[in-house]
Design an enzyme around this catalytic site. Structure first.
Site, PDB file in Angstrom:
ATOM      1  NE  ARG A 138      -0.985  11.807   4.934  1.00 57.33           N
ATOM      2  CZ  ARG A 138      -1.636  10.636   4.898  1.00 57.33           C
ATOM      3  NH1 ARG A 138      -1.325   9.658   5.714  1.00 57.33           N
ATOM      4  NH2 ARG A 138      -2.605  10.455   4.022  1.00 57.33           N
ATOM      5  CD  GLN A 145      -2.666  -1.243   4.474  1.00 59.12           C
ATOM      6  OE1 GLN A 145      -3.618  -1.483   3.737  1.00 59.12           O
ATOM      7  NE2 GLN A 145      -2.060  -0.071   4.483  1.00 59.12           N
ATOM      8  CG  ASP A 179      -2.025   1.091   1.090  1.00 58.82           C
ATOM      9  OD1 ASP A 179      -2.215   1.621  -0.020  1.00 58.82           O
ATOM     10  OD2 ASP A 179      -2.650   1.413   2.125  1.00 58.82           O
ATOM     11  CD  GLU A 214      -5.563   9.948   5.432  1.00 60.66           C
ATOM     12  OE1 GLU A 214      -6.034   9.702   4.327  1.00 60.66           O
ATOM     13  OE2 GLU A 214      -5.469   9.079   6.322  1.00 60.66           O
ATOM     14  CG  HIS A 264      -3.168   0.037   9.345  1.00 62.07           C
ATOM     15  ND1 HIS A 264      -4.108   1.017   9.122  1.00 62.07           N
ATOM     16  CD2 HIS A 264      -2.202   0.268   8.432  1.00 62.07           C
ATOM     17  CE1 HIS A 264      -3.732   1.782   8.110  1.00 62.07           C
ATOM     18  NE2 HIS A 264      -2.570   1.362   7.679  1.00 62.07           N
ATOM     19  CG  ASP A 299      -2.464   6.553   7.402  1.00 61.84           C
ATOM     20  OD1 ASP A 299      -2.684   7.210   6.376  1.00 61.84           O
ATOM     21  OD2 ASP A 299      -2.680   5.331   7.504  1.00 61.84           O
ATOM     22  NE  ARG A 342      -4.727   4.062  -3.327  1.00 61.63           N
ATOM     23  CZ  ARG A 342      -4.517   3.721  -2.065  1.00 61.63           C
ATOM     24  NH1 ARG A 342      -4.765   4.586  -1.096  1.00 61.63           N
ATOM     25  NH2 ARG A 342      -4.056   2.529  -1.748  1.00 61.63           N
ATOM     26  CG  HIS A 359      -0.802   9.519  -1.249  1.00 61.80           C
ATOM     27  ND1 HIS A 359      -1.076  10.395  -0.223  1.00 61.80           N
ATOM     28  CD2 HIS A 359      -1.116   8.289  -0.778  1.00 61.80           C
ATOM     29  CE1 HIS A 359      -1.517   9.710   0.816  1.00 61.80           C
ATOM     30  NE2 HIS A 359      -1.551   8.438   0.513  1.00 61.80           N
ATOM     31  CG  ASP A 360      -4.830   8.301  -0.414  1.00 57.82           C
ATOM     32  OD1 ASP A 360      -4.283   7.267  -0.852  1.00 57.82           O
ATOM     33  OD2 ASP A 360      -4.809   8.627   0.781  1.00 57.82           O
TER      34      ASP A 360
HETATM   35  C1  GLC Z   1      -4.436   6.663   4.289  1.00 58.69           C
HETATM   36  C2  GLC Z   1      -3.424   6.800   3.171  1.00 58.69           C
HETATM   37  C3  GLC Z   1      -3.724   5.801   2.119  1.00 58.69           C
HETATM   38  C4  GLC Z   1      -3.666   4.430   2.716  1.00 58.69           C
HETATM   39  C5  GLC Z   1      -4.538   4.321   3.967  1.00 58.69           C
HETATM   40  C6  GLC Z   1      -4.208   3.102   4.757  1.00 58.69           C
HETATM   41  O1  GLC Z   1      -5.720   6.916   3.867  1.00 58.69           O
HETATM   42  O2  GLC Z   1      -3.450   8.090   2.675  1.00 58.69           O
HETATM   43  O3  GLC Z   1      -2.840   5.918   1.038  1.00 58.69           O
HETATM   44  O4  GLC Z   1      -4.087   3.495   1.775  1.00 58.69           O
HETATM   45  O5  GLC Z   1      -4.353   5.400   4.835  1.00 58.69           O
HETATM   46  O6  GLC Z   1      -3.006   3.280   5.467  1.00 58.69           O
END
Ligand code: GLC
Length: 635
Positions: A282, A252, A142, A326, A185, A284, A507, A390-391
């Protein structure tokens, strides 16, 4: 003293003793912050873990970790802590500009990133988010969001010592290092995960593992499917037949924060990263960190308590480090993560999505409504404004908001998805669908800014739309964040489909390698790269020189033109000059008449090209054009 106060005092003495045992006598600086933060942390632990026998021990251990971490913190970073303490609003400056890239794809490794520092300075970056760079599984990880060790850098990129050196070099260049804290995770290869699978009860309790489908079925009544292309539901089956919670990919595995040992362990990893010189973490996937049966298991109150807890620990051990949230969720939820006690920074997914919405519909009203009513933030916090990340782009606007404009949210999302993946006749966009879910009709969109905005399709408005979208991100308030490569109009890269590790995840279409040629062309006005780069760097320079762009205050400005998004940035003195931003999302020019502008003195200055404008003539904007005008209000 109430019984509770007595409790706090006793627990504080207990924690202090534990901290002194770990780190030696507490210095004044730590002792002060410990006294300030402990009661808050104590209260949070009570609310999260009261029913657990190990609550008091875990709390004392966490304090000991913070003390030891402070003890080990370098003089340079302690100096940074003092500088930030004296200037806590540093990140609200109009000089802030962020960039984000993958270490391997952009520069090969950490050494390559260091070699790019002169370019980052040329661009004016003050903030650099390096995408996940930790050890993670081979093949699909990922994009590194499956972490196997928070203390080891992926060996193909470099080492942790190199990361620490890079952070120092960046700091010297005026750039703060941002990395992900992927704390919801771990990967299935993390040592904790391996031990859990091996049946070690201490680590089984780090994850959410169930012997059969009974509980997973019950939870799945109410939780969303996040990556339905990878696996249905929120659980995957282990080899021994048990089921484990995996919100994202099957590799994950979500951590069990109801166990205070997980909080303690992750607090240790967080403090470790802070001491490598990371200035912003950041956070996540914040919305997912707490689960409760019968709920969506997103943005539960405990998720906030956990963030506040991590925040308190950080303030003790590494006080200058900030959190960025995020949370790519409903705007009512996004805002809840933003406060000095939780995350000082947050992505602004609503503005991002509605910028694209406005470009597709040529109607600025939804974006205008969001700016009018959903832009304000608590003091001491800031948005991170991005055109794309990036998403994927998810259409996270509120259906209640769209209904006020007579727009049906569900149908509108369908239209936007179709528009951006090229299924609407005449569309300028070349996006790719992501995670289309036939069960729910949900889908999201991927693509680079240039490809989504029309450059790939050869649309005449493509370059203007790229610039317009960035002009909005750079002027609404907060830290604008560039996806590096977008500033030279990089297009989609379809080769991701040839690599089995990325083929299943569209992506990757918008995560191309550093476009060497486009960068070489960046001063050549005969190329899209050159034209976009020149126009964007002009905007960056104008923004840097405009104090009114600091902070987040925004005053709406209404015109009768539906394609026009407009607002004022007042600066410190609300009666003095201010910046009026006018942005036209339509394919035709618009004219703002003098009456609409009659609240301002007639002399205005365009801060991008320096030209005077006479507002008594009104203001004309070309198709996809915008203006940043310095104006003087008359009252
Ligand atoms: C966040 C990241 C993404 C990832 C997800 C799981 O949303 O930006 O790219 O797939 O977390 O870690």
């Amino acid at each position: 003293m109430t019984a509770l106060d007595e409790d706090v005092t006793a627990d504080q003495a207990f924690a202090r003793a534990r901290a002194e045992a770990a780190a030696g006598p507490l210095d004044d600086s730590f002792a002060r912050r410990f006294d300030e933060e402990f009661p808050r942390l104590h209260g949070l632990f009570r609310r999260l873990y009261a029913q657990r026998e190990d609550e008091r021990e875990a709390l004392a251990d966490v304090v000991a970790l913070a003390a030891a971490s402070w003890h080990a913190r370098s003089l340079e970073l302690r100096a940074l802590d003092s500088i930030r303490e004296a200037d806590p609003a540093w990140f609200e400056s109009q000089r802030m500009l962020g960039g984000v890239c993958y270490v391997d794809r952009y520069a090969g490794g950490l050494t390559g990133i260091r070699e790019q520092i002169p370019y980052f300075q040329e661009l004016g970056l003050t903030y650099l988010h390096l995408m996940p760079l930790f050890e993670s599984p081979e093949g699909n990880s990922d994009g590194g969001y499956a972490v196997s060790s928070y203390r080891r850098v992926d060996p193909s990129l470099g080492t942790m010592a190199e990361l620490a050196e890079l952070s120092a070099d960046l700091r010297l260049a005026g750039i703060s290092l941002v990395v992900d804290f992927i704390f919801n995770h771990t990967s299935n290869e993390h040592e904790w995960a391996r031990r859990a699978v091996a049946g070690d009860p201490e680590f089984e309790d780090f994850y959410l593992i169930f012997p059969d489908r009974r509980m997973p079925d019950a939870y799945e009544q109410t939780v969303r499917e996040i990556f339905p292309d990878d696996h249905p539901g929120a659980f995957v089956q282990l080899e021994d037949g048990r089921w484990i919670w995996a919100t994202f990919h099957h590799f994950q595995w979500d951590l069990n924060y109801a166990n205070p040992a997980v909080f303690r362990a992750m607090a240790g990893e967080m403090l470790f990263l802070a001491n490598q010189g990371v200035e912003v973490l950041r956070m996540d996937a914040v919305a997912f960190i707490w689960k409760r049966l019968g709920t969506a298991c997103e943005s539960l109150p405990e998720a906030h308590l956990l963030l506040q807890g991590f925040n308190a620990v950080l303030r003790m051990g590494a006080p200058s480090v900030l959190f960025k949230s995020e949370a790519i969720v409903h705007p009512d939820e996004v805002i809840q993560y933003i406060s000095p006690d939780e995350c000082r920074l947050s992505y602004n997914p609503l503005q991002m999505a509605l910028t694209w919405e406005a470009l597709a519909t040529r109607d600025g009203r939804m974006l205008q409504l969001a700016l009018d009513e959903r832009h304000a933030l608590p003091e001491g916090t800031a948005w991170v404004d991005y055109v794309r990340g990036h998403d994927d782009i998810g259409w996270t606007f509120s259906d209640e908001d769209s209904a006020r404009l007579g727009i049906d949210g569900h149908a509108h999302r369908r239209f936007l998805n179709d528009f951006y993946v090229g299924r609407v006749e005449g569309t300028f966009a070349r996006g790719v669908p992501f995670q289309e879910n036939p069960k729910t009709g949900d889908a999201r969109v991927t693509g680079t800014t240039a490809s989504l905005a029309g450059i790939e399709a050869g649309d005449a408005g493509g370059e203007d739309r790229v610039v317009l979208a960035h002009a909005l991100a750079m002027s609404t308030g907060g830290i604008p964040l560039l996806y590096l490569g977008d500033e030279v109009a990089q297009l989609n890269d379809y080769t991701y489909a040839d690599d089995p590790a990325s083929a299943g995840d569209s992506r990757w279409v918008h995560r191309p390698k550093r476009p060497v040629e486009a960068y070489d062309e960046r001063t050549d006005a005969a190329t899209p790269a050159g034209r976009v780069f020149t126009r964007l760097t002009r905007l960056i320079a104008a923004r840097r020189g405009t104090a009114e762009f600091a902070g987040n205050e925004l005053i709406p400005f209404h015109t009768p033109i539906p394609s026009l998004v407009a607002f004022q940035r007042p600066g410190r003195d609300p009666l003095a000059e201010r910046i009026l931003v006018l942005a036209n999302v339509a394919d035709e020019p618009v004219h703002i008449d003098p009456l609409t502008l009659s609240g301002f003195a007639r002399d205005a200055v365009d801060i991008v090209d320096g030209r005077r404008r006479d507002l008594d003539d009104g203001v004309s904007l070309p198709a996809h054009g915008f203006a940043w005008l310095r104006v003087t209000p008359l009252w």
